[in-house]
Scaffold this motif. Structure first.
Motif, PDB file in Angstrom:
ATOM      1  N   PRO A  21     -58.840 -53.272-128.300  1.00 17.35           N
ATOM      2  CA  PRO A  21     -57.960 -52.175-127.895  1.00 17.35           C
ATOM      3  C   PRO A  21     -57.381 -52.386-126.500  1.00 17.35           C
ATOM      4  CG  PRO A  21     -60.257 -51.503-127.755  1.00 17.35           C
ATOM      5  CD  PRO A  21     -60.253 -52.856-128.407  1.00 17.35           C
ATOM      6  N   SER A  22     -56.255 -51.777-126.248  1.00 15.87           N
ATOM      7  CA  SER A  22     -55.595 -51.928-124.946  1.00 15.87           C
ATOM      8  C   SER A  22     -56.443 -51.354-123.821  1.00 15.87           C
ATOM      9  CB  SER A  22     -54.222 -51.245-124.970  1.00 15.87           C
ATOM     10  OG  SER A  22     -54.350 -49.864-125.280  1.00 15.87           O
ATOM     11  N   ALA A  23     -57.311 -50.407-124.142  1.00 16.37           N
ATOM     12  CA  ALA A  23     -58.175 -49.818-123.115  1.00 16.37           C
ATOM     13  C   ALA A  23     -59.085 -50.881-122.495  1.00 16.37           C
ATOM     14  CB  ALA A  23     -59.015 -48.693-123.708  1.00 16.37           C
ATOM     15  N   ASN A  24     -59.475 -51.890-123.280  1.00 19.83           N
ATOM     16  CA  ASN A  24     -60.299 -52.970-122.734  1.00 19.83           C
ATOM     17  C   ASN A  24     -59.557 -53.709-121.627  1.00 19.83           C
ATOM     18  OD1 ASN A  24     -61.884 -52.186-124.892  1.00 19.83           O
ATOM     19  ND2 ASN A  24     -62.370 -54.273-125.540  1.00 19.83           N
ATOM     20  N   HIS A  25     -58.280 -53.951-121.869  1.00 21.54           N
ATOM     21  CA  HIS A  25     -57.452 -54.641-120.876  1.00 21.54           C
ATOM     22  C   HIS A  25     -57.486 -53.904-119.546  1.00 21.54           C
ATOM     23  CE1 HIS A  25     -53.620 -54.903-118.672  1.00 21.54           C
ATOM     24  NE2 HIS A  25     -53.637 -56.198-118.978  1.00 21.54           N
ATOM     25  N   ASP A  26     -57.357 -52.582-119.603  1.00 17.89           N
ATOM     26  CA  ASP A  26     -57.294 -51.786-118.382  1.00 17.89           C
ATOM     27  C   ASP A  26     -58.592 -51.870-117.587  1.00 17.89           C
ATOM     28  OD1 ASP A  26     -54.779 -51.094-119.240  1.00 17.89           O
ATOM     29  OD2 ASP A  26     -55.396 -49.168-120.081  1.00 17.89           O
ATOM     30  N   VAL A  27     -59.714 -52.020-118.297  1.00 24.96           N
ATOM     31  CA  VAL A  27     -61.003 -52.183-117.627  1.00 24.96           C
ATOM     32  C   VAL A  27     -61.131 -53.585-117.040  1.00 24.96           C
ATOM     33  CG1 VAL A  27     -63.510 -52.281-117.963  1.00 24.96           C
ATOM     34  CG2 VAL A  27     -62.177 -50.456-119.046  1.00 24.96           C
ATOM     35  N   ILE A  28     -60.787 -54.583-117.837  1.00 25.56           N
ATOM     36  CA  ILE A  28     -60.986 -55.975-117.435  1.00 25.56           C
ATOM     37  C   ILE A  28     -60.219 -56.330-116.168  1.00 25.56           C
ATOM     38  CG2 ILE A  28     -60.506 -58.368-118.127  1.00 25.56           C
ATOM     39  CD1 ILE A  28     -61.136 -57.450-121.035  1.00 25.56           C
ATOM     40  N   VAL A  29     -58.973 -55.884-116.071  1.00 23.93           N
ATOM     41  CA  VAL A  29     -58.131 -56.326-114.952  1.00 23.93           C
ATOM     42  C   VAL A  29     -58.610 -55.814-113.599  1.00 23.93           C
ATOM     43  CG1 VAL A  29     -56.074 -56.644-116.369  1.00 23.93           C
ATOM     44  CG2 VAL A  29     -56.514 -54.398-115.314  1.00 23.93           C
ATOM     45  N   ARG A  30     -59.484 -54.814-113.600  1.00 21.51           N
ATOM     46  CA  ARG A  30     -59.946 -54.307-112.299  1.00 21.51           C
ATOM     47  C   ARG A  30     -61.325 -54.855-111.904  1.00 21.51           C
ATOM     48  NH1 ARG A  30     -60.948 -49.133-115.285  1.00 21.51           N
ATOM     49  NH2 ARG A  30     -63.196 -48.720-115.232  1.00 21.51           N
ATOM     50  N   ILE A  31     -61.941 -55.649-112.782  1.00 25.66           N
ATOM     51  CA  ILE A  31     -63.260 -56.210-112.492  1.00 25.66           C
ATOM     52  C   ILE A  31     -63.106 -57.549-111.779  1.00 25.66           C
ATOM     53  CG2 ILE A  31     -65.399 -57.095-113.527  1.00 25.66           C
ATOM     54  CD1 ILE A  31     -65.056 -55.067-115.761  1.00 25.66           C
ATOM     55  N   ARG A  32     -63.953 -57.782-110.797  1.00 24.05           N
ATOM     56  CA  ARG A  32     -63.912 -59.023-110.030  1.00 24.05           C
ATOM     57  C   ARG A  32     -65.208 -59.830-110.139  1.00 24.05           C
ATOM     58  NH1 ARG A  32     -59.630 -58.335-110.719  1.00 24.05           N
ATOM     59  NH2 ARG A  32     -57.849 -58.013-109.319  1.00 24.05           N
ATOM     60  N   HIS A  33     -66.218 -59.282-110.800  1.00 20.29           N
ATOM     61  CA  HIS A  33     -67.503 -59.970-110.945  1.00 20.29           C
ATOM     62  C   HIS A  33     -67.889 -59.994-112.427  1.00 20.29           C
ATOM     63  CE1 HIS A  33     -68.541 -60.013-106.593  1.00 20.29           C
ATOM     64  NE2 HIS A  33     -67.764 -58.936-106.576  1.00 20.29           N
ATOM     65  N   PHE A  34     -68.083 -61.209-112.960  1.00 24.53           N
ATOM     66  CA  PHE A  34     -68.378 -61.369-114.384  1.00 24.53           C
ATOM     67  C   PHE A  34     -69.640 -62.216-114.587  1.00 24.53           C
ATOM     68  CE2 PHE A  34     -63.830 -60.574-114.192  1.00 24.53           C
ATOM     69  CZ  PHE A  34     -63.630 -59.667-115.229  1.00 24.53           C
ATOM     70  N   ILE A  35     -70.556 -61.704-115.390  1.00 25.35           N
ATOM     71  CA  ILE A  35     -71.725 -62.460-115.819  1.00 25.35           C
ATOM     72  C   ILE A  35     -71.384 -63.021-117.189  1.00 25.35           C
ATOM     73  CG2 ILE A  35     -74.191 -62.341-116.342  1.00 25.35           C
ATOM     74  CD1 ILE A  35     -74.277 -59.811-114.531  1.00 25.35           C
TER      75      ILE A  35
END
Length: 240
Positions: A21-35
């Protein structure tokens, strides 16, 4: 409150828009730390999500097969300090037959916020398409590789399915998929049902069929070449 987001990815070379869903995109683009399970594939997924993401400004923490689990708690320091983080595994949903559960367990033990995002799970999608009992089911991961041990495991799963009216779900390394099919149809009773679900969500490569063991023995030639395709196997013996 900052959160640890569990970020699903596609199950193959499926366009992201088809399953995420497009909502995932909106969350992902603001994250800077990924495990992540694998840094290279995580970077590729993020670039597919949004070409404007500056990958070099992101921080990645490995949690794959050779990662040091002693470091997992340290990874969560940004989250403890109020910064959102994400978990990305190789296929489907993190922590479901993929790495991530150990990190999530640490977050939960400390009362940190954990948010699962919507995405494809081959386990649930195969169960949905099988026609088997979706009220009672169990996932067993990989069965033993040794011939005798595998046969014993299959007989036990079939007996459990029959006794408890429970769908039994398991997976195999793709290059051994056909060996697994041969093992199942040689060990299980003719009336037991087997669903083979492979290449889920992958367009023309998707193959999902349910037949009795008797039917599979007579129609095994209908199975396409699955030596390079991730597959889920489901057996259901039901109750007489």
């Amino acid at each position: 409150m900052a959160a640890l987001y569990l970020i699903p990815v596609t199950l193959g070379d499926t366009p992201l828009d088809n399953v995420l869903p497009s909502a995932n995109h909106d969350v992902i683009v603001r994250i800077r730390h990924f495990i992540v399970e694998e840094i290279r594939s995580a970077r590729r997924f993020l670039k597919q999500t949004d070409k404007s993401i500056d990958i070099d400004t992101l921080t990645f923490y490995p949690m794959g097969k050779h990662a040091d689990k002693a470091l997992f708690s340290k990874y969560l320091d940004p989250l403890r300090n109020g910064v959102d983080m994400g978990i990305i595994s190789e296929a489907g949903c993190p922590a479901i037959a993929d790495p991530g559960a150990d990190v999530v367990a640490i977050a939960q033990s400390e009362g940190l916020k954990v948010v699962p995002l919507v995405g494809p799970s081959s386990i649930l999608m195969s169960l949905m398409a099988s026609g088997f009992n979706g009220q009672q089911f169990a996932f067993h991961g990989y069965l033993p590789v040794g011939s005798h041990e595998r046969q014993t495991a299959l007989r036990n799963l079939e007996a459990t399915s029959h006794a408890h009216n429970q769908t039994q779900i398991f997976i195999e390394t793709p290059y051994r998929n056909h060996q697994m099919i041969d093992n199942i149809i040689s060990v299980c009773r003719p009336t037991t049902k087997l669903c083979i679900a492979a290449g889920i969500t992958c367009g023309d490569n998707e193959f999902i069929q349910t037949k009795t063991i008797r039917q599979w023995r007579n129609e095994k030639s209908s199975v396409p070449d699955l030596r390079k395709t991730p597959a889920i196997f489901l057996i259901y013996a039901g109750q007489d």
